[in-house]
Design an enzyme around this catalytic site. Structure first.
Site, PDB file in Angstrom:
ATOM      1  N   ARG A  80       0.821  -1.223   0.000  1.00 30.98           N
ATOM      2  CA  ARG A  80       0.000   0.000   0.000  1.00 30.98           C
ATOM      3  C   ARG A  80       0.849   1.265   0.000  1.00 30.98           C
ATOM      4  O   ARG A  80       0.457   2.295  -0.512  1.00 30.98           O
ATOM      5  CB  ARG A  80      -0.887   0.054   1.269  1.00 30.98           C
ATOM      6  CG  ARG A  80      -1.905  -0.999   1.419  1.00 30.98           C
ATOM      7  CD  ARG A  80      -2.662  -0.829   2.746  1.00 30.98           C
ATOM      8  NE  ARG A  80      -1.847  -1.153   3.919  1.00 30.98           N
ATOM      9  CZ  ARG A  80      -1.696  -2.380   4.412  1.00 30.98           C
ATOM     10  NH1 ARG A  80      -2.301  -3.391   3.840  1.00 30.98           N
ATOM     11  NH2 ARG A  80      -0.943  -2.591   5.481  1.00 30.98           N
ATOM     12  N   SER A  81       2.016   1.183   0.628  1.00 29.62           N
ATOM     13  CA  SER A  81       2.843   2.390   0.819  1.00 29.62           C
ATOM     14  C   SER A  81       3.999   2.491  -0.159  1.00 29.62           C
ATOM     15  O   SER A  81       4.824   3.395  -0.041  1.00 29.62           O
ATOM     16  CB  SER A  81       3.424   2.389   2.242  1.00 29.62           C
ATOM     17  OG  SER A  81       2.419   2.263   3.180  1.00 29.62           O
ATOM     18  N   ARG A 131      -5.883   2.153  28.953  1.00 28.35           N
ATOM     19  CA  ARG A 131      -5.630   3.097  27.858  1.00 28.35           C
ATOM     20  C   ARG A 131      -6.194   4.455  28.256  1.00 28.35           C
ATOM     21  O   ARG A 131      -7.324   4.538  28.756  1.00 28.35           O
ATOM     22  CB  ARG A 131      -6.334   2.584  26.596  1.00 28.35           C
ATOM     23  CG  ARG A 131      -5.972   3.332  25.348  1.00 28.35           C
ATOM     24  CD  ARG A 131      -4.583   3.075  24.864  1.00 28.35           C
ATOM     25  NE  ARG A 131      -4.415   1.750  24.315  1.00 28.35           N
ATOM     26  CZ  ARG A 131      -3.221   1.219  24.032  1.00 28.35           C
ATOM     27  NH1 ARG A 131      -2.098   1.892  24.252  1.00 28.35           N
ATOM     28  NH2 ARG A 131      -3.133   0.008  23.537  1.00 28.35           N
ATOM     29  N   HIS A 185       3.759   6.572  28.033  1.00 25.82           N
ATOM     30  CA  HIS A 185       3.032   5.745  28.986  1.00 25.82           C
ATOM     31  C   HIS A 185       3.462   6.130  30.405  1.00 25.82           C
ATOM     32  O   HIS A 185       4.644   6.411  30.646  1.00 25.82           O
ATOM     33  CB  HIS A 185       3.372   4.263  28.792  1.00 25.82           C
ATOM     34  CG  HIS A 185       2.858   3.661  27.514  1.00 25.82           C
ATOM     35  ND1 HIS A 185       2.019   4.315  26.642  1.00 25.82           N
ATOM     36  CD2 HIS A 185       3.070   2.430  26.981  1.00 25.82           C
ATOM     37  CE1 HIS A 185       1.737   3.514  25.617  1.00 25.82           C
ATOM     38  NE2 HIS A 185       2.370   2.372  25.799  1.00 25.82           N
ATOM     39  N   CYS A 203       6.150  -1.967  25.270  1.00 20.98           N
ATOM     40  CA  CYS A 203       6.518  -0.601  25.690  1.00 20.98           C
ATOM     41  C   CYS A 203       6.394  -0.410  27.214  1.00 20.98           C
ATOM     42  O   CYS A 203       7.245   0.237  27.838  1.00 20.98           O
ATOM     43  CB  CYS A 203       5.666   0.421  24.953  1.00 20.98           C
ATOM     44  SG  CYS A 203       4.013  -0.130  24.550  1.00 20.98           S
ATOM     45  N   ASN A 205       6.673   5.992  24.883  1.00 15.58           N
ATOM     46  CA  ASN A 205       6.511   4.587  24.466  1.00 15.58           C
ATOM     47  C   ASN A 205       7.038   4.324  23.061  1.00 15.58           C
ATOM     48  O   ASN A 205       7.408   3.199  22.742  1.00 15.58           O
ATOM     49  CB  ASN A 205       5.030   4.187  24.540  1.00 15.58           C
ATOM     50  CG  ASN A 205       4.126   5.126  23.765  1.00 15.58           C
ATOM     51  OD1 ASN A 205       4.005   6.308  24.123  1.00 15.58           O
ATOM     52  ND2 ASN A 205       3.511   4.646  22.714  1.00 15.58           N
ATOM     53  N   LYS A 246       1.725  -9.918  29.337  1.00 12.62           N
ATOM     54  CA  LYS A 246       3.030  -9.635  28.715  1.00 12.62           C
ATOM     55  C   LYS A 246       3.986  -8.979  29.709  1.00 12.62           C
ATOM     56  O   LYS A 246       5.166  -9.316  29.771  1.00 12.62           O
ATOM     57  CB  LYS A 246       2.858  -8.658  27.532  1.00 12.62           C
ATOM     58  CG  LYS A 246       2.283  -9.261  26.278  1.00 12.62           C
ATOM     59  CD  LYS A 246       2.123  -8.134  25.243  1.00 12.62           C
ATOM     60  CE  LYS A 246       1.227  -8.530  24.103  1.00 12.62           C
ATOM     61  NZ  LYS A 246       0.800  -7.369  23.296  1.00 12.62           N
ATOM     62  N   SER A 291      -0.819   6.088  21.146  1.00 11.40           N
ATOM     63  CA  SER A 291       0.190   5.761  20.122  1.00 11.40           C
ATOM     64  C   SER A 291       0.698   4.333  20.292  1.00 11.40           C
ATOM     65  O   SER A 291       1.211   3.749  19.336  1.00 11.40           O
ATOM     66  CB  SER A 291       1.359   6.750  20.170  1.00 11.40           C
ATOM     67  OG  SER A 291       1.955   6.737  21.441  1.00 11.40           O
ATOM     68  N   GLY A 292       0.538   3.771  21.474  1.00 14.26           N
ATOM     69  CA  GLY A 292       0.923   2.379  21.711  1.00 14.26           C
ATOM     70  C   GLY A 292       0.089   1.405  20.886  1.00 14.26           C
ATOM     71  O   GLY A 292       0.463   0.252  20.715  1.00 14.26           O
TER      72      GLY A 292
HETATM   73  N1  LIG Z   1       3.580   1.875  19.374  1.00 16.68           N
HETATM   74  C1  LIG Z   1       4.241   1.412  20.422  1.00 16.68           C
HETATM   75  O1  LIG Z   1       4.352   2.056  21.485  1.00 16.68           O
HETATM   76  C2  LIG Z   1       4.903   0.104  20.346  1.00 16.68           C
HETATM   77  C3  LIG Z   1       5.779  -0.245  21.351  1.00 16.68           C
HETATM   78  C4  LIG Z   1       6.395  -1.492  21.300  1.00 16.68           C
HETATM   79  C5  LIG Z   1       6.105  -2.336  20.249  1.00 16.68           C
HETATM   80  N2  LIG Z   1       5.229  -1.966  19.265  1.00 16.68           N
HETATM   81  C6  LIG Z   1       4.979  -2.894  18.178  1.00 16.68           C
HETATM   82  O2  LIG Z   1       5.592  -2.401  16.987  1.00 16.68           O
HETATM   83  C7  LIG Z   1       4.827  -2.806  15.839  1.00 16.68           C
HETATM   84  C8  LIG Z   1       4.440  -1.579  15.029  1.00 16.68           C
HETATM   85  O3  LIG Z   1       3.655  -0.696  15.823  1.00 16.68           O
HETATM   86  P1  LIG Z   1       3.241   0.758  15.304  1.00 16.68           P
HETATM   87  O4  LIG Z   1       2.667   1.423  16.493  1.00 16.68           O
HETATM   88  O5  LIG Z   1       4.344   1.416  14.554  1.00 16.68           O
HETATM   89  O6  LIG Z   1       2.069   0.375  14.256  1.00 16.68           O
HETATM   90  P2  LIG Z   1       1.482   1.253  13.064  1.00 16.68           P
HETATM   91  O7  LIG Z   1       1.654   2.703  13.318  1.00 16.68           O
HETATM   92  O8  LIG Z   1       0.109   0.740  12.828  1.00 16.68           O
HETATM   93  O9  LIG Z   1       2.399   0.861  11.793  1.00 16.68           O
HETATM   94  C9  LIG Z   1       2.431  -0.432  11.261  1.00 16.68           C
HETATM   95  C10 LIG Z   1       3.514  -0.531  10.196  1.00 16.68           C
HETATM   96  O10 LIG Z   1       3.574  -1.885   9.726  1.00 16.68           O
HETATM   97  C11 LIG Z   1       3.464  -1.867   8.297  1.00 16.68           C
HETATM   98  N3  LIG Z   1       2.810  -3.070   7.806  1.00 16.68           N
HETATM   99  C12 LIG Z   1       1.567  -3.527   8.097  1.00 16.68           C
HETATM  100  N4  LIG Z   1       1.299  -4.648   7.390  1.00 16.68           N
HETATM  101  C13 LIG Z   1       2.379  -4.892   6.620  1.00 16.68           C
HETATM  102  C14 LIG Z   1       2.712  -5.892   5.653  1.00 16.68           C
HETATM  103  N5  LIG Z   1       1.869  -6.868   5.348  1.00 16.68           N
HETATM  104  N6  LIG Z   1       3.942  -5.839   5.069  1.00 16.68           N
HETATM  105  C15 LIG Z   1       4.803  -4.845   5.363  1.00 16.68           C
HETATM  106  N7  LIG Z   1       4.540  -3.866   6.258  1.00 16.68           N
HETATM  107  C16 LIG Z   1       3.345  -3.896   6.878  1.00 16.68           C
HETATM  108  C17 LIG Z   1       2.641  -0.642   8.001  1.00 16.68           C
HETATM  109  O11 LIG Z   1       2.825  -0.283   6.656  1.00 16.68           O
HETATM  110  P3  LIG Z   1       1.628   0.447   5.810  1.00 16.68           P
HETATM  111  O12 LIG Z   1       1.671   1.888   6.225  1.00 16.68           O
HETATM  112  O13 LIG Z   1       2.079   0.208   4.394  1.00 16.68           O
HETATM  113  O14 LIG Z   1       0.359  -0.247   6.168  1.00 16.68           O
HETATM  114  C18 LIG Z   1       3.266   0.349   8.986  1.00 16.68           C
HETATM  115  O15 LIG Z   1       4.490   0.818   8.463  1.00 16.68           O
HETATM  116  C19 LIG Z   1       3.646  -3.600  16.415  1.00 16.68           C
HETATM  117  O16 LIG Z   1       3.988  -4.968  16.417  1.00 16.68           O
HETATM  118  C20 LIG Z   1       3.529  -3.089  17.832  1.00 16.68           C
HETATM  119  O17 LIG Z   1       2.917  -4.014  18.679  1.00 16.68           O
HETATM  120  C21 LIG Z   1       4.641  -0.755  19.280  1.00 16.68           C
END
Ligand SMILES: NC(=O)c1ccc[n+]([C@@H]2O[C@H](COP(=O)([O-])OP(=O)(O)OC[C@H]3O[C@@H](n4cnc5c(N)ncnc54)[C@H](OP(=O)(O)O)[C@@H]3O)[C@@H](O)[C@H]2O)c1
Length: 344
Positions: free
Chosen positions: A39-40, A235, A242, A130, A315, A214, A160-161
């Site tokens: 998509r991107s 949340r 956080h 996080c 976070n 977790k 944002s988490g």
């Molecule tokens: N946010 C936090 O505080 C936090 C902390 C620790 C861990 N995490 C973990 O980190 C991960 C990402 O979190 P986020 O908050 O950044 O999520 P997000 O903002 O929803 O971003 C998700 C990313 O994954 C990509 N993606 C989704 N499906 C894909 C596919 N099939 N192939 C390739 N890329 C794909 C998306 O690309 P598109 O834009 O192209 O869809 C986007 O770049 C998650 O596993 C989350 O649990 C997050």
């Protein structure tokens, strides 16, 4: 020779932060590649003063990549991390997919950097949840001094988490409420604007949520399997950072003054703790910062050796992007990885 770094999930909350921090810390990369879903493909993302065009994961050849910083969710990581690891790149994964695998180290560099050496079994290193990351950074110096028996934690987790869609939902709902329109709920099961939701991730059989589980499992794996911990994860309508209210019971005595002194000099910690209005940290102030902030350190007199404190961190940084990059730096500093020879 510098490293070739792939950032998978580069359009997401964590991925964008990873690109910012790589540039900020002058990570020794000769090349950084931004990757996301189809998509991107072709979308522009910033890396320092450069702009990178996003490439699609399914078409990308990782054979000359040295480090892959993966933040595209569990399903993508389950499929792709072993494949990328098998091509010789070390994958540092932000999802929960590999955290509990005995062959994958789960690392917070301030706490258990030495455990990183076992990463070659799968070529995957896991980054914690996080909420766990900031908690163990604050618990480690206290555990070393007085041995923690039990922890009770209540989290106040920003939207944002839950990814970029969750941030959009808080924004949309807030605007809708101010203009007296109906509120639409997509990402969260209840309204998040001007509300709090005591539910993160799925419910488990014992009544706890997976997010709460977790924190327990990860604290045991990173810090000490003997520590007993119970969590309530909530949340809150905050965009970034956080917060955690933490009560700790120790085996040995420890005073508030000792705890404050230990935390003041502990790696990654910053104590802001004046007993006056405003003499503490709030999530708004921690956003964009690297530290794990500790405030409101006080005795918990309901147990024999008890302390209570307030822990806040960004976070997206310590809880995800920064910690992943610190792990990569740890591999480089300990000479555990070398850049692959690249074709001229
Ligand atoms: N946010 C936090 O505080 C936090 C902390 C620790 C861990 N995490 C973990 O980190 C991960 C990402 O979190 P986020 O908050 O950044 O999520 P997000 O903002 O929803 O971003 C998700 C990313 O994954 C990509 N993606 C989704 N499906 C894909 C596919 N099939 N192939 C390739 N890329 C794909 C998306 O690309 P598109 O834009 O192209 O869809 C986007 O770049 C998650 O596993 C989350 O649990 C997050």
């Amino acid at each position: 020779m510098g490293f070739k770094v792939a950032v998978v999930g580069a359009t997401g909350n964590v991925g964008r932060e990873i690109l910012d921090i790589l540039a900020e810390r002058r990570f020794p990369a000769d090349e950084v590649v931004a990757i996301a879903s189809r998509r991107s493909q072709g979308v522009d993302v910033s890396y320092g003063d450069k702009t990178l065009k996003v490439k699609a994961l399914e078409h990308y050849d990782f054979s000359d990549v040295d480090i892959c910083l993966m933040s595209a969710g569990s399903a993508v990581s389950k499929e792709w991390s072993p494949r990328i690891g098998a091509q010789g790149a070390v994958v540092i994964d932000n999802s929960s997919c590999w955290r509990y695998d005995a062959d994958v180290p789960l690392i917070v560099p301030e706490v258990n950097a030495d455990a990183v050496v076992s990463f070659r079994k799968k070529n995957i290193i896991a980054n914690p949840n996080c909420s766990t990351a900031q908690l163990v950074v604050a618990l480690k110096p206290l555990h070393d001094k007085a041995k923690i028996k039990r922890v009770v934690v209540a989290t106040y987790q920003s939207v944002s988490g839950a990814g970029k869609d969750a941030m959009d939902e808080l924004d949309r709902q807030t605007k809708a409420l101010y203009s007296l329109q109906d509120v639409e709920m997509k990402k969260f099961p209840k309204r998040i604007a001007f509300n709090v939701i005591p539910h993160i991730d799925v419910f488990m059989e014992d009544g706890y949520t997976k997010e709460e589980w977790k924190i327990v499992a990860e604290t045991k794996k990173i810090l000490d399997p003997k520590i007993k911990l119970t969590a309530t994860c909530v949340r809150v309508p905050v965009f970034i950072s956080h917060s955690e209210a933490v009560n700790i019971e120790f085996e040995n005595p420890i005073t508030v003054e000792e705890a404050r002194a230990l935390l003041s000099s502990a790696p990654g910690c910053l104590v802001i703790d004046k007993r006056e209005p405003g003499g503490y940290i709030t999530p708004h102030e921690a956003a964009g910062e690297d530290a794990t902030y500790i405030s409101r350190i006080r005795e918990d007199a309901t147990v024999e050796n008890g302390l209570a404190m307030w822990v806040v961190s960004d976070n997206l940084r310590k809880g995800a992007a920064l910690n992943a990059i610190q792990i990569a730096e740890c591999l480089i500093n300990r000479k555990l990885i070398q850049a692959k020879q690249k074709a001229a």
